[in-house]
Design a protein around this motif. Sequence first.
Motif, PDB file in Angstrom:
ATOM      1  N   ASP A  55      39.213  41.332  46.997  1.00 43.18           N
ATOM      2  CA  ASP A  55      38.181  41.586  46.000  1.00 43.18           C
ATOM      3  C   ASP A  55      38.186  40.402  45.034  1.00 43.18           C
ATOM      4  OD1 ASP A  55      36.619  42.500  43.824  1.00 43.18           O
ATOM      5  OD2 ASP A  55      37.062  44.586  44.370  1.00 43.18           O
ATOM      6  N   ALA A  56      37.190  39.540  45.174  1.00 47.11           N
ATOM      7  CA  ALA A  56      37.141  38.296  44.401  1.00 47.11           C
ATOM      8  C   ALA A  56      37.159  38.542  42.896  1.00 47.11           C
ATOM      9  CB  ALA A  56      35.908  37.488  44.789  1.00 47.11           C
ATOM     10  N   LYS A  57      36.498  39.616  42.433  1.00 51.02           N
ATOM     11  CA  LYS A  57      36.441  39.830  40.979  1.00 51.02           C
ATOM     12  C   LYS A  57      37.788  40.269  40.404  1.00 51.02           C
ATOM     13  CE  LYS A  57      34.411  44.519  40.741  1.00 51.02           C
ATOM     14  NZ  LYS A  57      34.088  44.822  42.138  1.00 51.02           N
ATOM     15  N   PHE A  58      38.690  40.763  41.274  1.00 48.23           N
ATOM     16  CA  PHE A  58      40.024  41.166  40.823  1.00 48.23           C
ATOM     17  C   PHE A  58      41.120  40.201  41.278  1.00 48.23           C
ATOM     18  CE2 PHE A  58      38.067  45.616  41.101  1.00 48.23           C
ATOM     19  CZ  PHE A  58      37.630  45.555  39.790  1.00 48.23           C
ATOM     20  N   PHE A  59      40.737  39.098  41.915  1.00 51.92           N
ATOM     21  CA  PHE A  59      41.692  38.065  42.317  1.00 51.92           C
ATOM     22  C   PHE A  59      42.851  38.610  43.143  1.00 51.92           C
ATOM     23  CE2 PHE A  59      39.820  37.146  38.158  1.00 51.92           C
ATOM     24  CZ  PHE A  59      39.128  35.981  38.441  1.00 51.92           C
TER      25      PHE A  59
ATOM     26  N   LYS B 243      47.445  43.679  45.094  1.00 51.24           N
ATOM     27  CA  LYS B 243      48.369  42.584  45.383  1.00 51.24           C
ATOM     28  C   LYS B 243      47.612  41.311  44.990  1.00 51.24           C
ATOM     29  CE  LYS B 243      49.196  42.927  49.766  1.00 51.24           C
ATOM     30  NZ  LYS B 243      49.699  43.057  51.154  1.00 51.24           N
ATOM     31  N   PRO B 244      47.944  40.715  43.826  1.00 53.06           N
ATOM     32  CA  PRO B 244      47.226  39.519  43.395  1.00 53.06           C
ATOM     33  C   PRO B 244      47.349  38.377  44.408  1.00 53.06           C
ATOM     34  CG  PRO B 244      48.540  40.407  41.598  1.00 53.06           C
ATOM     35  CD  PRO B 244      48.948  41.143  42.846  1.00 53.06           C
ATOM     36  N   THR B 245      46.274  37.622  44.575  1.00 55.14           N
ATOM     37  CA  THR B 245      46.298  36.467  45.485  1.00 55.14           C
ATOM     38  C   THR B 245      46.298  35.161  44.697  1.00 55.14           C
ATOM     39  OG1 THR B 245      43.893  36.641  45.666  1.00 55.14           O
ATOM     40  CG2 THR B 245      45.200  37.632  47.441  1.00 55.14           C
ATOM     41  N   THR B 246      46.692  35.247  43.443  1.00 58.15           N
ATOM     42  CA  THR B 246      46.668  34.096  42.537  1.00 58.15           C
ATOM     43  C   THR B 246      47.953  33.282  42.561  1.00 58.15           C
ATOM     44  OG1 THR B 246      47.511  35.554  40.837  1.00 58.15           O
ATOM     45  CG2 THR B 246      45.125  35.200  40.885  1.00 58.15           C
ATOM     46  N   PHE B 247      48.920  33.686  43.339  1.00 56.27           N
ATOM     47  CA  PHE B 247      50.294  33.184  43.282  1.00 56.27           C
ATOM     48  C   PHE B 247      50.971  33.787  42.058  1.00 56.27           C
ATOM     49  CE2 PHE B 247      48.656  30.186  46.322  1.00 56.27           C
ATOM     50  CZ  PHE B 247      49.694  30.107  47.238  1.00 56.27           C
ATOM     51  N   MET B 248      52.275  33.903  42.166  1.00 61.94           N
ATOM     52  CA  MET B 248      53.095  34.613  41.191  1.00 61.94           C
ATOM     53  C   MET B 248      52.819  34.201  39.744  1.00 61.94           C
ATOM     54  SD  MET B 248      55.436  36.931  41.034  1.00 61.94           S
ATOM     55  CE  MET B 248      56.386  37.058  42.552  1.00 61.94           C
TER      56      MET B 248
ATOM     57  N   LYS C 132      46.140  37.283  35.690  1.00 63.15           N
ATOM     58  CA  LYS C 132      44.684  37.160  35.855  1.00 63.15           C
ATOM     59  C   LYS C 132      44.134  38.364  36.617  1.00 63.15           C
ATOM     60  CE  LYS C 132      41.460  33.569  37.400  1.00 63.15           C
ATOM     61  NZ  LYS C 132      41.374  32.245  38.016  1.00 63.15           N
ATOM     62  N   ALA C 133      44.800  38.731  37.704  1.00 59.84           N
ATOM     63  CA  ALA C 133      44.376  39.869  38.526  1.00 59.84           C
ATOM     64  C   ALA C 133      44.590  41.191  37.788  1.00 59.84           C
ATOM     65  CB  ALA C 133      45.139  39.872  39.854  1.00 59.84           C
ATOM     66  N   VAL C 134      45.750  41.325  37.153  1.00 62.42           N
ATOM     67  CA  VAL C 134      46.081  42.565  36.445  1.00 62.42           C
ATOM     68  C   VAL C 134      45.067  42.818  35.334  1.00 62.42           C
ATOM     69  CG1 VAL C 134      47.819  43.753  35.049  1.00 62.42           C
ATOM     70  CG2 VAL C 134      48.544  42.341  36.978  1.00 62.42           C
ATOM     71  N   ALA C 135      44.809  41.799  34.512  1.00 64.96           N
ATOM     72  CA  ALA C 135      43.872  41.948  33.392  1.00 64.96           C
ATOM     73  C   ALA C 135      42.458  42.229  33.891  1.00 64.96           C
ATOM     74  CB  ALA C 135      43.897  40.694  32.521  1.00 64.96           C
ATOM     75  N   ALA C 136      42.036  41.560  34.967  1.00 66.36           N
ATOM     76  CA  ALA C 136      40.678  41.747  35.488  1.00 66.36           C
ATOM     77  C   ALA C 136      40.456  43.198  35.915  1.00 66.36           C
ATOM     78  CB  ALA C 136      40.419  40.797  36.663  1.00 66.36           C
ATOM     79  N   LEU C 137      41.379  43.765  36.693  1.00 65.79           N
ATOM     80  CA  LEU C 137      41.211  45.136  37.170  1.00 65.79           C
ATOM     81  C   LEU C 137      41.387  46.136  36.023  1.00 65.79           C
ATOM     82  CD1 LEU C 137      42.203  46.425  40.626  1.00 65.79           C
ATOM     83  CD2 LEU C 137      42.402  47.932  38.675  1.00 65.79           C
ATOM     84  N   ALA C 138      42.392  45.919  35.192  1.00 66.88           N
ATOM     85  CA  ALA C 138      42.653  46.845  34.076  1.00 66.88           C
ATOM     86  C   ALA C 138      41.472  46.881  33.101  1.00 66.88           C
ATOM     87  CB  ALA C 138      43.932  46.443  33.349  1.00 66.88           C
ATOM     88  N   ASN C 139      40.920  45.730  32.788  1.00 66.41           N
ATOM     89  CA  ASN C 139      39.780  45.683  31.862  1.00 66.41           C
ATOM     90  C   ASN C 139      38.546  46.342  32.478  1.00 66.41           C
ATOM     91  OD1 ASN C 139      41.297  44.362  29.921  1.00 66.41           O
ATOM     92  ND2 ASN C 139      40.634  42.328  30.561  1.00 66.41           N
ATOM     93  N   TYR C 140      38.306  46.089  33.746  1.00 67.99           N
ATOM     94  CA  TYR C 140      37.127  46.630  34.428  1.00 67.99           C
ATOM     95  C   TYR C 140      37.139  48.164  34.443  1.00 67.99           C
ATOM     96  CZ  TYR C 140      33.387  47.018  37.892  1.00 67.99           C
ATOM     97  OH  TYR C 140      32.216  47.321  38.536  1.00 67.99           O
ATOM     98  N   TYR C 141      38.309  48.740  34.733  1.00 70.26           N
ATOM     99  CA  TYR C 141      38.422  50.205  34.836  1.00 70.26           C
ATOM    100  C   TYR C 141      38.981  50.852  33.566  1.00 70.26           C
ATOM    101  CZ  TYR C 141      37.121  49.785  39.685  1.00 70.26           C
ATOM    102  OH  TYR C 141      36.422  49.518  40.835  1.00 70.26           O
TER     103      TYR C 141
END
Length: 191
Positions: free
Chosen positions: A43-47, A63-68, A73-82
């Motif tokens: 999911d591109a919008k959640f990285f 499972k973020p695909t941004t590297f450790m 970036k992924a956590v904040a994107a999904l948490a903010n969206y929902y």
Amino acid sequence: MSGIRLFVGLGNPGEKYAATRHNAGFWWIDQVAAATNSKLAVDAKFFGFAGKLSPTADSWLIKPTTFMNASGKAVAALANYYKISPAEILVIHDELDLPAGSIKMKFGGGHGGHNGLRDIHSALGTADYWRLRVGIGHPGSKNEVVNFVLKAPTKDEQHVIDDSIYDSCKLVDLMLKGEFDSAMLKLHTKK
């Protein structure tokens, strides 16, 4: 107290890292997804690889695909969206300070030098979220840490890590209900 609405497994994307100790968080998410028939997709919008935790309607796996180092970036994107608060987030990560096969759960605290946690702290603006620390053991020397986490566990280590992940995944229902004391009691008094 509300339960967990976002389960975040930390790791590095790609085949090169799939079997390394640093990917223990990914292994945990994979185990829960398999046990609950949850489907994860890029999911591109959640990285990251994200999906609803079946059969609950209001909890997510990622499972973020941004590297450790850029996990926040992924956590904040999904948490903010929902509209998921930090206290409703559980981050599952490898832990050098616990022996292989040991798993501990805690709320808040420092990042202990873990780059994934450091980035999540920064992205969320707080350390007040849950962590599930998957023990991978320590190489004995601080200079060996990077090399150690980016290598696969020994066969014996992998066996005990897999067992501990399997056992801790059975506590997801308690985590969803916010019954953290019960979950921690079961987790921390195992064996």
